[in-house]
Motif scaffolding. Sequence first.
Motif, PDB file in Angstrom:
ATOM      1  N   ASP A 178     -18.310  -3.886 -25.559  1.00 46.66           N
ATOM      2  CA  ASP A 178     -19.283  -3.559 -24.510  1.00 46.66           C
ATOM      3  C   ASP A 178     -20.717  -3.759 -24.991  1.00 46.66           C
ATOM      4  O   ASP A 178     -21.620  -3.985 -24.179  1.00 46.66           O
ATOM      5  CB  ASP A 178     -19.095  -2.111 -24.041  1.00 46.66           C
ATOM      6  CG  ASP A 178     -17.927  -1.969 -23.077  1.00 46.66           C
ATOM      7  OD1 ASP A 178     -17.494  -2.986 -22.522  1.00 46.66           O
ATOM      8  OD2 ASP A 178     -17.445  -0.822 -22.895  1.00 46.66           O
ATOM      9  N   GLU A 229     -14.918  -0.692 -26.519  1.00 45.57           N
ATOM     10  CA  GLU A 229     -16.241  -0.077 -26.577  1.00 45.57           C
ATOM     11  C   GLU A 229     -17.181  -0.892 -27.464  1.00 45.57           C
ATOM     12  O   GLU A 229     -18.376  -1.022 -27.177  1.00 45.57           O
ATOM     13  CB  GLU A 229     -16.122   1.357 -27.086  1.00 45.57           C
ATOM     14  CG  GLU A 229     -15.528   2.301 -26.053  1.00 45.57           C
ATOM     15  CD  GLU A 229     -15.411   3.717 -26.563  1.00 45.57           C
ATOM     16  OE1 GLU A 229     -15.808   4.648 -25.838  1.00 45.57           O
ATOM     17  OE2 GLU A 229     -14.927   3.904 -27.695  1.00 45.57           O
ATOM     18  N   SER A 257     -23.293   7.534 -25.425  1.00 45.46           N
ATOM     19  CA  SER A 257     -21.841   7.470 -25.254  1.00 45.46           C
ATOM     20  C   SER A 257     -21.149   8.134 -26.436  1.00 45.46           C
ATOM     21  O   SER A 257     -21.716   8.260 -27.533  1.00 45.46           O
ATOM     22  CB  SER A 257     -21.390   6.009 -25.160  1.00 45.46           C
ATOM     23  OG  SER A 257     -21.612   5.342 -26.402  1.00 45.46           O
ATOM     24  N   PRO A 271     -14.737  10.646 -22.537  1.00 46.58           N
ATOM     25  CA  PRO A 271     -14.361   9.314 -22.057  1.00 46.58           C
ATOM     26  C   PRO A 271     -12.880   9.279 -21.696  1.00 46.58           C
ATOM     27  O   PRO A 271     -12.135  10.213 -22.005  1.00 46.58           O
ATOM     28  CB  PRO A 271     -14.657   8.415 -23.269  1.00 46.58           C
ATOM     29  CG  PRO A 271     -14.474   9.315 -24.442  1.00 46.58           C
ATOM     30  CD  PRO A 271     -14.931  10.688 -23.991  1.00 46.58           C
ATOM     31  N   PHE A 305     -18.902   6.807 -28.064  1.00 47.39           N
ATOM     32  CA  PHE A 305     -18.758   5.742 -29.049  1.00 47.39           C
ATOM     33  C   PHE A 305     -19.969   5.681 -29.977  1.00 47.39           C
ATOM     34  O   PHE A 305     -19.835   5.425 -31.175  1.00 47.39           O
ATOM     35  CB  PHE A 305     -18.576   4.401 -28.329  1.00 47.39           C
ATOM     36  CG  PHE A 305     -18.357   3.239 -29.262  1.00 47.39           C
ATOM     37  CD1 PHE A 305     -17.206   3.136 -30.010  1.00 47.39           C
ATOM     38  CD2 PHE A 305     -19.312   2.239 -29.378  1.00 47.39           C
ATOM     39  CE1 PHE A 305     -16.998   2.062 -30.863  1.00 47.39           C
ATOM     40  CE2 PHE A 305     -19.120   1.159 -30.228  1.00 47.39           C
ATOM     41  CZ  PHE A 305     -17.958   1.069 -30.967  1.00 47.39           C
TER      42      PHE A 305
END
Length: 353
Positions: free
Chosen positions: A37, A34, A150, A185, A152
């Motif tokens: 990303d 993550e 998200s 997720p 995250f």
Amino acid sequence: MTEVLHYFGQFCHSVRFDMAEIERRMIAPGFVEEALDSLRRLGKPTEPILDRVGLPVVIDQPVSAETYGALWLAIAAELDDEFFGMGCRPMRSGSFTLLCHCVLHAPTLGHALRRALRFLDVVLDDPCGRLVIRDGLAEVELQDAGGPRSAFAYRTYWIILHGITCWLVGRRIPIRLVDFCCAEPKQGADYRLFFGAPVRFSQPVSRLGFDSALLDLPISRSELALKQFLRGAPANILVRYRYDAGIAAAVRRRLNQVTPATWRSFAELAADMRMPPSTLRHRLHDEGQSYAAIKDDIRRDLAVELLLNTSKTIGEIAVQLGYSEPSAFFRAFRKWVGKSPETFRREEAENLS
């Protein structure tokens, strides 16, 4: 011969326990992906950063907190954003240090937390955090101008905020609840294990809650102590203030050495730890913990592990966790994660397929 086998069994159990402690202090590979990303979203290559921190191109094993901390710093330097590009505005390099200076001389945890939220609001603009006190809980709610971010992004925000505030008061602030307004997720189980608190997804608002009485804790940190703290950041806030530090952690370690079905009474545990039950109860209370809550935490983690990684029936898992009836396990699990054990197992299997 019997005595030899006894000590060999103790040795094997000690090795398993040590390995479990090491694993608990590692960062799941999903969290590494993550973070990476944030580079991929901007079309930036990940290989140079991975090489810089000594990681392989494919991350399929947990990494140490120190390695993850180095990765966080490397990505922040590459993006000039300590929030992985997930805010409305970048959290420029050096913002974390300025945040720490901003809250250092606040008189209480409550004052520090409000200052920190205002600082992050100014820096990030969005998400916007606010402190809400209700029903004995202090809840940090995050509001998004657009759609949900998200999981995250919210996790990173709370790591920063929770890590700083725990350091300021010199003890872990036990987390009571974590809600995410985004969908769960695929590594939802990792989020539950990381926070050591009930975690729910697809909620009306993203929030993290702890006992409101802790807002009155005094702060007494020096500039020198801050310099030492910053030298180890952000790796030190990833594990030092997780739910595996303090007297509660010592209790947890002892309970982890045996199965829940053979846990001893509180008085026997206190005797093992060479202190009166009243002293142990008081010290746990000082950390915002209780014997019952710690046992609940361990049972929840074991339940998640057994549901995800074994084919045991719900009844067998209930027995292993020390429940006399499967129905008691059903009620407890629904309280922990908001769904039945069967639903949880099925949904996690579907996410992995």
